[in-house]
Design a protein around this motif. Structure first.
Motif: not given
Length: 298
Positions: A48-65, A115-119
């Motif tokens: 899975m490919d992510q980046a901190d900036i994706y979704g205005g710095y929100a996509a990582e947290e969406v995955l983490g949830n 790490l925190r946002l993606m849990n």
């Protein structure tokens, strides 16, 4: 699905699921994100490919949830994420201008945020997202070595780097850079002749290809009519769609290219592996390349 060996103890699926649109979906619920990941896993797509900036710095947290709801998923996938782009949005809304930051402090902070946002406890691969014209390669290289030594990151690489960017950064590192994520597709094919692919192929460095469908233009009917006709012919022969043909064209190259496929449509996600079934011999590859060039090769 076959896999590409990245390091001695890390491999990626040949096709990678790109999450840059994850936060833009009308449904960002954990259940829907879980359904996307499970659709990938059913095909053997585990990276899975992510980046901190994706979704205005929100996509990582969406995955983490999603991971909070279904923690077992974390043990079945490899996570790639990126850092160094600072844009005036999200947690950087007070920035006066979009810029790149490859300082040690920023890299360390970005890793901790991810790490925190993606849990998660560890990032499989961290990429420097864009070449930084103000990069202090000694500081950046040491920071990348540090995060690997800390155990927070298993491996590091880059994105959108030219050869001179790559060799500059690598010269200041003990850890080997393991990939470069670059734009490659039938509509962005200059990398095959300008040295972008060649220097990575020479070093046996697997390539991650972003926007393999040309931002969707290759399948939307826009642009090159001759190329669309050629792709349609191959698609009909293989009983598939032109999107699978575009991806198969990249997979056929001997440089171990890993297309990064970004879509929120669950049905499209379920068919990402169709590209593996497309027959792509040398003449077919050049028929598509010729159509993309708009002229016969010299």
């Amino acid at each position: 699905m076959n896999r590409i060996q990245i390091t001695d103890d890390l491999s990626f699926s040949r096709i990678i699921y790109g999450m840059w649109r994850l936060g833009d979906d009308s449904d960002t619920s954990p259940a829907h994100v879980q359904a996307k990941i499970e659709a990938c896993l059913e095909q053997g797509i585990t990276t899975m490919d992510q980046a901190d900036i994706y979704g205005g710095y929100a996509a990582e947290e969406v995955l983490g949830n999603a991971f909070k709801t279904a923690p077992a998923l974390k043990d079945q996938i490899e996570i790639v994420t990126k850092c160094d782009i600072v844009a005036p949005m999200g947690r950087y809304s007070d920035a006066r201008v979009k810029y790149y930051d490859t300082s040690r402090d920023h890299i360390i902070a970005s890793v901790d945020h991810s790490l925190r946002l993606m849990n998660i406890d560890k990032i499989d691969t961290l990429l420097i997202h864009r070449p930084d014209p103000m990069m202090d390669h000694q500081e950046t290289g040491a920071a990348l070595d540090e995060i690997v030594a800390s155990g927070k990151v298993r491996s590091v690489g880059v994105s959108n780097f030219k050869l001179h960017d790559w060799t500059l950064l690598q010269s200041a590192m003990k850890t080997s850079l393991i990939t470069n994520q670059i734009e490659l597709s039938l509509s962005a094919h200059k990398g095959f002749t300008n040295g972008d692919v060649a220097y990575l192929q020479e070093r046996n460095i697997p390539i991650m290809a972003w926007s393999p469908l040309g931002g969707g233009a290759l399948v939307s009917g826009e642009g090159n009519a001759e190329l669309r006709t050629a792709m349609t012919k191959v698609a009909q022969t293989n009983d598939t769609d032109i999107g699978a043909v575009a991806v198969a064209w990249l997979l056929a190259h001997p440089a171990n290219i890993m297309p990064v496929m970004g879509t929120n449509n669950l049905n499209r996600i379920k068919s990402l592996s169709d590209a593996l079934n497309v027959k792509m011999d040398r003449q077919t590859w050049f028929e598509l390349y010729t159509a993309a060039l708009g002229q016969e090769v010299p």
